[in-house]
Design a protein around this motif. Structure first.
Motif, mmCIF file in Angstrom:
data_model
loop_
_atom_site.group_PDB
_atom_site.id
_atom_site.type_symbol
_atom_site.label_atom_id
_atom_site.label_comp_id
_atom_site.label_asym_id
_atom_site.label_seq_id
_atom_site.Cartn_x
_atom_site.Cartn_y
_atom_site.Cartn_z
ATOM 1 N N GLN A 16 43.313 21.898 48.385
ATOM 2 C CA GLN A 16 41.900 21.836 48.740
ATOM 3 C C GLN A 16 41.163 22.967 49.146
ATOM 4 O O GLN A 16 41.477 23.648 50.034
ATOM 5 C CB GLN A 16 41.730 20.604 49.789
ATOM 6 N N VAL A 17 39.767 23.144 48.597
ATOM 7 C CA VAL A 17 39.010 24.266 48.934
ATOM 8 C C VAL A 17 37.998 23.847 50.101
ATOM 9 O O VAL A 17 37.236 22.954 49.734
ATOM 10 C CB VAL A 17 38.345 24.883 47.852
ATOM 11 N N PRO A 18 37.973 24.542 51.299
ATOM 12 C CA PRO A 18 37.305 23.935 52.475
ATOM 13 C C PRO A 18 35.809 24.497 52.195
ATOM 14 O O PRO A 18 35.588 25.357 51.359
ATOM 15 C CB PRO A 18 37.692 24.878 53.649
ATOM 16 N N PRO A 19 34.884 23.552 52.553
ATOM 17 C CA PRO A 19 33.604 23.784 52.270
ATOM 18 C C PRO A 19 32.975 25.176 52.994
ATOM 19 O O PRO A 19 33.664 25.656 54.035
ATOM 20 C CB PRO A 19 32.602 22.563 53.070
ATOM 21 N N ALA B 50 34.493 31.871 49.562
ATOM 22 C CA ALA B 50 35.143 30.606 50.056
ATOM 23 C C ALA B 50 36.668 30.830 50.486
ATOM 24 O O ALA B 50 37.118 31.745 49.914
ATOM 25 C CB ALA B 50 35.132 29.738 48.681
ATOM 26 N N LYS B 51 37.276 29.923 51.116
ATOM 27 C CA LYS B 51 38.531 30.251 51.447
ATOM 28 C C LYS B 51 39.272 29.634 50.448
ATOM 29 O O LYS B 51 38.960 28.821 49.683
ATOM 30 C CB LYS B 51 38.900 29.407 52.705
ATOM 31 N N PRO B 52 40.438 30.146 50.393
ATOM 32 C CA PRO B 52 41.348 29.871 49.263
ATOM 33 C C PRO B 52 41.745 28.571 49.360
ATOM 34 O O PRO B 52 41.894 27.827 50.347
ATOM 35 C CB PRO B 52 42.661 30.996 49.554
ATOM 36 N N PRO B 53 42.345 27.725 48.422
ATOM 37 C CA PRO B 53 42.943 26.444 48.388
ATOM 38 C C PRO B 53 43.964 26.445 49.307
ATOM 39 O O PRO B 53 44.917 27.262 49.374
ATOM 40 C CB PRO B 53 43.134 26.145 46.785
ATOM 41 N N ARG B 54 44.068 25.315 50.044
ATOM 42 C CA ARG B 54 45.115 25.058 51.173
ATOM 43 C C ARG B 54 45.585 23.742 50.907
ATOM 44 O O ARG B 54 44.779 22.893 50.596
ATOM 45 C CB ARG B 54 44.682 25.422 52.567
ATOM 46 N N PRO B 55 46.892 23.563 51.521
ATOM 47 C CA PRO B 55 47.610 22.401 51.164
ATOM 48 C C PRO B 55 47.180 21.294 52.259
ATOM 49 O O PRO B 55 47.155 21.538 53.473
ATOM 50 C CB PRO B 55 48.967 22.700 51.240
#
Length: 272
Positions: free
Chosen positions: A137-140, A164-169
């Motif tokens: 999920q990519v945080p807002p 944007a922050k990178p996708p994280r689990p």
């Protein structure tokens, strides 16, 4: 009397649930609660963090537009808040199809509009399955996450260019569609720590070849606390009600440690 109240307030330890109203930030809610307790006890707050008169904190930020359960730790209870951050949470959220916003919720500016009349309830329920379990999920951008010590939401509002922050689990334990009346739909969400419901609603809209944002968000459960419990609303933010609402909470790792020690010593397990 004031001395007795001050002594009682400073002796309180543990966790308790309060209600955060929409419009206020979690920090504002906590500061108002703290201010009322200190005033009732006739105490003044020190400005230096290391010399706080009253140790108090919350176990996970709620969006300012969101409402619901905010777990508060007081005294030694502040050491238990880490388990609240990483533990399971439940939300009820209403999303609106066909419109995307920069904040991913109704407080933001509409950035995109797309048709949604092709989406059926069955489409929505099938798509929810792909967002259940362990996902990326990519945080807002508008969030409490920080860059160089400053919140991303503050940087964006100041006009700074923020990537944007990178996708994280993250993990969604359960997603249930409880109402579907396009453009609105309502979900019950049970998820783990670090999960953003706003990101979920955005991603669902995109996955259905449309777009979407959060219309309403309510946190209904966090750790052992639920919104149906004796959650303290503003009219009960006083020492007596906090003392009654306090619950001790032992993080899972400490529970495991205690069980291990019991097994090693052969002592009878604690049934409390």
């Amino acid at each position: 009397m004031a001395a007795e109240k001050a002594s009682r307030l400073l002796s309180l330890n543990g966790l308790f649930p309060v209600y955060k109203a929409p419009g206020a930030t979690s920090a504002q809610t906590l500061n108002e609660l703290k201010s009322r307790l200190l005033k009732e006890a006739g105490l003044k707050e020190f400005t230096k963090r290391k010399k706080q008169t009253l140790k108090i904190g919350h176990g996970g930020t709620l969006d300012s537009t969101a409402s619901g359960l905010l777990v508060v730790g007081i005294g030694e209870g502040t050491k238990m808040l880490g388990a609240m951050l990483t533990g399971s949470k439940k939300y009820t959220t209403t999303g609106e199809l066909g419109k995307a916003t920069d904040t991913l919720d109704a407080s933001g500016t509409v950035t995109q509009e797309k048709p949604y009349d092709h989406i059926t309830r069955e489409d929505m329920e099938n798509k929810l399955k792909t967002f259940t379990g362990n996902i990326l999920q990519v945080p807002p951008l508008f969030s409490a996450l920080k860059k160089n010590g400053k919140r991303l939401s503050c940087l964006v509002r100041e006009g700074a260019e923020v990537e944007a922050k990178p996708p994280r689990p993250v993990v969604a334990h359960k997603l249930t569609l409880t109402n579907f009346q396009p453009p609105l739909f309502t979900l019950d969400v049970e998820c783990g720590g670090g999960f953003y419901v706003r990101s979920l609603i955005r991603d669902i809209g995109e996955a259905l070849s449309s777009c979407a944002h959060v219309k309403e968000l309510i946190r209904t459960k966090q750790g052992p606390f639920t919104l149906d419990d004796d959650v303290l609303r503003e009219d009960r933010w006083d020492i007596e009600h906090v003392a009654r609402a306090l619950q001790t909470y032992t993080p899972p790792e400490e529970q495991a440690s205690k069980r291990l020690k019991t097994e090693e010593t052969g002592a009878a397990p604690d049934q409390s």
